[in-house]
Scaffold this active site. Structure first.
Site, PDB file in Angstrom:
ATOM      1  N   ASN A  96      -9.144  -1.362   3.532  1.00 41.70           N
ATOM      2  CA  ASN A  96      -9.155  -1.661   2.093  1.00 41.70           C
ATOM      3  C   ASN A  96      -7.986  -2.545   1.661  1.00 41.70           C
ATOM      4  OD1 ASN A  96      -7.298   0.472   2.479  1.00 41.70           O
ATOM      5  ND2 ASN A  96      -7.554   1.146   0.355  1.00 41.70           N
TER       6      ASN A  96
ATOM      7  N   ASP B 101      -2.172  -0.965   5.741  1.00 42.42           N
ATOM      8  CA  ASP B 101      -2.504  -0.366   7.037  1.00 42.42           C
ATOM      9  C   ASP B 101      -3.993  -0.217   7.301  1.00 42.42           C
ATOM     10  OD1 ASP B 101      -2.748   1.845   5.106  1.00 42.42           O
ATOM     11  OD2 ASP B 101      -2.959   3.099   6.893  1.00 42.42           O
TER      12      ASP B 101
ATOM     13  N   ARG C 295     -14.963  12.024  -1.429  1.00 46.93           N
ATOM     14  CA  ARG C 295     -13.824  12.888  -1.137  1.00 46.93           C
ATOM     15  C   ARG C 295     -13.289  13.574  -2.386  1.00 46.93           C
ATOM     16  NH1 ARG C 295      -9.986   8.713   1.615  1.00 46.93           N
ATOM     17  NH2 ARG C 295     -11.296   7.276   0.431  1.00 46.93           N
TER      18      ARG C 295
ATOM     19  N   SER D 258      -2.464   1.270  -4.787  1.00 44.68           N
ATOM     20  CA  SER D 258      -2.921   2.388  -3.976  1.00 44.68           C
ATOM     21  C   SER D 258      -4.343   2.810  -4.312  1.00 44.68           C
ATOM     22  CB  SER D 258      -1.972   3.581  -4.183  1.00 44.68           C
ATOM     23  OG  SER D 258      -2.439   4.718  -3.492  1.00 44.68           O
ATOM     24  N   GLY D 259      -5.059   3.189  -3.249  1.00 48.87           N
ATOM     25  CA  GLY D 259      -6.344   3.848  -3.434  1.00 48.87           C
ATOM     26  C   GLY D 259      -6.148   5.317  -3.728  1.00 48.87           C
TER      27      GLY D 259
ATOM     28  N   ASP E 274       0.853  -1.180   0.000  1.00 44.36           N
ATOM     29  CA  ASP E 274       0.000   0.000   0.000  1.00 44.36           C
ATOM     30  C   ASP E 274       0.897   1.242   0.000  1.00 44.36           C
ATOM     31  OD1 ASP E 274      -2.333   1.653   0.442  1.00 44.36           O
ATOM     32  OD2 ASP E 274      -1.707   1.774   2.527  1.00 44.36           O
TER      33      ASP E 274
ATOM     34  N   ASP F 145      -0.355   5.087   0.740  1.00 45.31           N
ATOM     35  CA  ASP F 145      -0.675   6.119   1.732  1.00 45.31           C
ATOM     36  C   ASP F 145      -0.592   5.561   3.152  1.00 45.31           C
ATOM     37  OD1 ASP F 145      -1.150   7.494  -0.545  1.00 45.31           O
ATOM     38  OD2 ASP F 145      -3.215   8.063  -0.087  1.00 45.31           O
TER      39      ASP F 145
ATOM     40  N   LYS G  28      -7.424  -4.177  -5.032  1.00 45.84           N
ATOM     41  CA  LYS G  28      -6.040  -4.375  -4.581  1.00 45.84           C
ATOM     42  C   LYS G  28      -5.655  -5.844  -4.641  1.00 45.84           C
ATOM     43  CE  LYS G  28      -5.098  -0.360  -1.695  1.00 45.84           C
ATOM     44  NZ  LYS G  28      -4.501   0.094  -0.432  1.00 45.84           N
TER      45      LYS G  28
ATOM     46  N   GLU H 188      -1.688  10.699   3.773  1.00 42.38           N
ATOM     47  CA  GLU H 188      -2.709  10.326   2.810  1.00 42.38           C
ATOM     48  C   GLU H 188      -2.722  11.411   1.734  1.00 42.38           C
ATOM     49  OE1 GLU H 188      -4.846   7.624   2.876  1.00 42.38           O
ATOM     50  OE2 GLU H 188      -3.882   6.823   4.685  1.00 42.38           O
TER      51      GLU H 188
END
Length: 418
Positions: free
Chosen positions: A346, A343, A232, A275-276, A187, A189, A320, A196
Site C-alpha cells: 500500500n 514497507d 479486519r 498511515s493505514g 509509513d 506500522d 497515501k 501493526e
C-alpha cells in the site's frame, strides 16, 4: 603558454601542521594550486596537491623544479612521511558523465561485498572517484562517488550484487538533486513503529491470528487494502474505547526513529506520517515526535465502544500518494524534493510519486519498485542515503546537550526506543 602540472602526494602518520608545511614550501615557487584532496584513515594521512605552472620547470626563489622537489622531500623526511611526484600536462579534468553516489550498507560489511560492488562498477565502464565512510556502528556505511555510468543500468547491476552479498545498496544522482530533499513522508506500522496497530487491537479483541493473516496478505499486495481494512476492523466491533490507552503504551518506536526525526528537523526538513492505521494512535506520535503533517484512518466509536467501522475516506494505497502531494503543497516543497519511506504494497504509489522512494525492511513487491532498500533494523540508517554521517549526527546531539549513545543501535540515548 602551455600549462604543466605536478601532483605531490604525501602519505604517513597524521599530525598537525602537515598541510601548512607543504604549502609553505610551495609558496616559494611560481606555481598555482589546481586541486587538493586529503583523507585520514586510522591516523594515516594521504594528502594530494596538484599544482600548475606555465612552460618548463618552475623557477623562483627556491630555484628549479629539482630544488622544489628537494625541498618537498626534506619536509616529508622531517615529518616521517613518504612523498611521490607525478608530472603531466593535463590541467583540466575531463568532465565525466553520469555522476552518481553509491551507498553501501552492511552489518557487517565483508570484503567480498565491496569486491562485488567494485567489480560491477568497473564492468559497467564506470570509475570510482572517491570513497568515504559515513558510519561504522551499528552498521558500516560506505559511500562511493561514481562517474561514467548510466544510473538505471548501474542500479540494476548493483541491486543484483546486493542480493548476492546480503548488503543494501542505493544509487542516486549526485549534486543539488540529492541535497535538495526537504520533506520526509513515512509509513507508520512496521516502519516508524515496530508493530501493526490493528494487530495490537486485535489481540485485545481475541482475533489476533485472523487479523494477522489478512494483514500479511494485504501488505504483500495479494488483497485490496481498503477491503482488507474493513474486514479486519469489523472484527474489532465491541472493543471499549479504553483499549486505545492500552495500545498506546504497547507501541514501540523502531530503533533510530527519534534520531532520524530529530536530525532532519535540525536541517529544517518537514516530517509527515501517513498511515493505514488509526488517528487514535498516530495523533500521539505526532505530539511525541513533533511531526508536521499526518494522515490516517479513524475508527468509529459510539457510546464508548468501537463499531467495527472507519469514518471518512480510507487512507489506502492511492490515498497515501495523495497525502504526500498534499503535504508537499502545504509545505511549499516540490514533489522532486520529497522522500517516501514504507514497507508494504500500500506504499507503492507513494514511493513512486516521491523524489526518493525507500523500502524499509519491506515486502519484495516494494523493494523491487523502490529507488533504495534498507534492510538493517535501524531507521536512521536512512540518513546515510542523504549523505549525513553518524559522526555529524553525534556531534549535533552533543551540541544540544544530549548524552552519548551507549547502546549498539543508532536510536539515541534511549536505545531501542530510538
Amino acid at each position: 603558454m602551455k600549462q604543466r602540472t605536478l601532483l605531490i602526494t604525501l602519505t604517513g602518520p597524521d599530525r598537525p601542521g602537515v598541510t601548512s608545511r607543504l604549502f609553505t614550501v610551495l609558496a616559494s615557487f611560481p606555481v598555482n594550486v589546481a586541486d587538493v584532496e586529503q583523507v585520514v584513515i586510522r591516523g594515516r594521512l594521504i594528502l594530494g596537491v596538484l599544482v600548475s605552472y606555465a612552460g618548463g620547470p618552475p623557477t623562483g626563489t627556491g630555484g628549479t623544479l629539482g630544488a622544489m622537489w628537494a625541498a618537498v622531500e626534506r619536509v616529508a623526511e622531517d615529518l616521517g612521511m613518504e612523498v611521490e611526484l607525478t608530472t603531466g600536462t593535463d590541467l583540466k579534468e575531463k568532465r565525466r558523465r553520469g555522476r552518481l553516489h553509491v551507498t553501501v550498507l552492511g552489518n557487517p560489511l565483508q570484503p567480498a561485498a565491496m569486491a562485488g560492488i567494485a567489480g560491477r562498477i568497473a564492468a559497467a565502464g564506470a570509475n570510482i572517484d572517491r570513497i568515504e565512510r559515513l558510519a561504522h556502528l551499528p552498521v558500516t556505511c560506505i559511500e562511493l562517488a561514481i562517474s561514467g555510468a548510466d544510473s538505471a543500468a548501474l542500479r540494476a547491476e548493483l541491486t543484483a550484487e546486493a542480493v548476492l552479498q546480503q548488503v543494501d545498496v542505493a544509487v542516486q544522482r549526485s549534486g543539488l538533486h540529492r541535497r535538495a530533499k526537504r520533506l520526509i513522508v513515512m509509513d507508520v506500522d512496521s516502519t516508524l513503529i515496530q508493530a501493526e496497530v490493528i494487530e495490537l487491537l486485535a489481540r485485545h479483541a481475541g482475533c489476533m491470528d485472523e487479523v494477522e493473516k489478512i494483514t500479511t496478505s494485504a501488505m504483500r499486495g495479494e488483497l485490496d487494502f481498503a477491503a482488507s481494512l474493513r474486514e479486519r476492523v469489523a472484527l474489532l466491533e465491541g472493543l471499549p474505547e479504553s483499549v486505545f490507552d492500552l495500545v498506546r503504551k504497547e507501541v514501540v518506536l523502531t530503533p533510530g526513529a527519534r534520531t532520524l526525526v530529530r536530525t532532519l528537523k535540525r536541517l529544517d526538513y518537514r516530517f509527515a506520517i501517513v498511515s493505514g492505521g488509526f488517528t487514535q494512535i498516530t495523533d500521539s506520535l505526532v505530539s511525541e515526535l513533533g511531526i508536521d503533517y499526518s494522515a490516517a484512518n479513524t475508527l468509529e466509536v459510539v457510546d464508548g465502544k468501537l463499531t467495527g467501522r472507519v469514518t471518512g475516506e480510507i487512507v489506502d494505497r492511492p490515498g497515501k500518494a495523495r497525502a504526500l502531494e498534499r503535504f508537499a503543497k502545504q509545505a511549499g516543497i516540490p514533489i522532486s524534493q520529497t522522500v517516501a519511506i514504507g514497507d508494504g504494497a500500500n506504499d507503492l504509489d507513494m514511493i513512486a510519486a516521491a523524489g526518493l522512494g525507500v523500502a524499509f525492511n519491506a515486502k519484495p513487491v516494494l523493494r523491487q519498485a523502490a529507488d533504495a532498500a534498507v534492510n538493517v533494523p535501524y531507521l536512521d540508517a536512512i540518513l546515510y542515503l542523504l549523505g549525513i554521517s553518524r559522526e555529524e549526527v553525534e556531534a549535533a546531539d552533543a551540541e544540544d546537550g544530549l548524552p552519548p549513545q551507549t547502546s549498539p543501535t543508532l536510536g539515541g540515548p534511549s536505545g531501542s526506543s530510538g
